[in-house]
Design an enzyme around this catalytic site. Structure first.
Site, PDB file in Angstrom:
ATOM      1  N   ARG A  87       0.846  -1.288   0.153  1.00 33.50           N
ATOM      2  CA  ARG A  87      -0.114  -0.043   0.124  1.00 33.50           C
ATOM      3  C   ARG A  87       0.763   1.321  -0.062  1.00 33.50           C
ATOM      4  NH1 ARG A  87      -1.637   3.365   3.978  1.00 33.50           N
ATOM      5  NH2 ARG A  87      -0.643   1.998   5.486  1.00 33.50           N
ATOM      6  N   CYS A 140       5.481  -7.607   6.624  1.00 34.90           N
ATOM      7  CA  CYS A 140       5.125  -8.472   7.816  1.00 34.90           C
ATOM      8  C   CYS A 140       4.955  -9.770   7.156  1.00 34.90           C
ATOM      9  CB  CYS A 140       4.105  -8.023   8.776  1.00 34.90           C
ATOM     10  SG  CYS A 140       4.732  -6.855   9.800  1.00 34.90           S
ATOM     11  N   HIS A 163       1.116  -9.926  15.185  1.00 35.62           N
ATOM     12  CA  HIS A 163       0.904  -8.242  15.118  1.00 35.62           C
ATOM     13  C   HIS A 163       0.630  -7.796  16.361  1.00 35.62           C
ATOM     14  CE1 HIS A 163       0.682  -8.261  10.478  1.00 35.62           C
ATOM     15  NE2 HIS A 163       1.400  -7.242  10.821  1.00 35.62           N
TER      16      HIS A 163
HETATM   17  N1  PCA Z   1       4.518  -3.649  10.294  1.00 34.31           N
HETATM   18  C1  PCA Z   1       4.482  -3.907   8.805  1.00 34.31           C
HETATM   19  C2  PCA Z   1       5.840  -4.056   8.264  1.00 34.31           C
HETATM   20  C3  PCA Z   1       6.505  -3.625   9.424  1.00 34.31           C
HETATM   21  C4  PCA Z   1       5.521  -3.609  10.631  1.00 34.31           C
HETATM   22  O1  PCA Z   1       6.073  -3.616  11.796  1.00 34.31           O
HETATM   23  C5  PCA Z   1       3.384  -4.856   8.245  1.00 34.31           C
HETATM   24  O2  PCA Z   1       2.307  -5.213   9.061  1.00 34.31           O
HETATM   25  O3  PCA Z   1       3.475  -5.435   7.367  1.00 34.31           O
END
Ligand code: PCA
Length: 212
Positions: A87, A140, A163
């Protein structure tokens, strides 16, 4: 030698910190059995950095962690998809759209973390948590997919992705109306997750499904 490797990410998307790295480095400061490594938020370098960290630390468990701004809970991820659709540009200015993480690889991999038992343990530690069924299509998800693709080279090593929300400091600095969790509470959650994952090979049979 560390038994658990935890990775966090460098700040990205205009943020000056990333709570994933802040939390995993805090866990490593608390515990001798956990090593923390920061991964770049770059499509071209994140997976080589992950491989190097696994080869250096030779863990039995790998927990990769990333920021999911807007989420209110710590969310162990269940599935990684073989798709990158960025994105926003990464920290190197790259913005790949609709390319696979691994050309010719399977469409998806499931985590080998017992995500339901981990969610139960994180809640027990007093931190909100739920199972997530999408890690997105950004760096991620790339790291999560790349990890699951890599792990068969390291027999017996299990791993997955988690996450975490913004920290209160990030929300205060930007004035955005987003939920947050303190770095200490995220670290508590990651400790509970790692302890549970190390000792649990059969996941709980409880519903954690979602209609959407
Ligand atoms: N979150 C991003 C990439 C690095 C991070 O900490 C993600 O959710 O892709």
């Amino acid at each position: 030698m560390a038994r658990v490797l935890m990775t966090g990410f460098a700040p990205f998307g205009g943020e000056s910190v990333n709570p994933s790295w802040q939390a995993v480095s805090r866990v490593a400061a608390r515990r001798a059995d956990v090593a923390a490594v920061e991964l770049p938020c770059e499509f071209s370098t994140s997976l080589p950095a992950l491989r190097a960290a696994i080869e250096e630390h030779r863990p039995s468990l790998v927990v990769c962690v990333g920021q999911a701004g807007g989420r209110a809970e710590v969310t162990p991820e269940r599935v990684a998809v073989n798709l990158i659709d960025a994105r926003i540009p990464d920290n190197a200015g790259e913005q790949p759209v609709d390319v696979p993480v691994v050309p010719g690889g399977p469409a998806a991999y499931f985590t080998t973390l017992p995500v339901k038992a981990c969610v139960a343990a994180i809640r027990e530690a007093g931190v909100p948590a739920s199972v997530s069924h999408t890690a997105g299509t950004y760096v991620c998800n790339q790291v999560f997919y790349g990890l699951m693709h890599l792990l068969p080279e390291f027999p017996g090593v299990r791993g997955g992705f988690v996450h975490v929300p913004f920290s209160p400091e990030q929300v205060a600095a930007s004035g955005k109306a987003a939920p947050s969790l303190s770095v200490d509470r995220i670290a508590d959650a990651l400790e509970a997750l790692a302890d549970t994952a190390v000792k649990t090979t059969e996941d709980l049979v409880v519903s954690a499904g979602a209609e959407h």
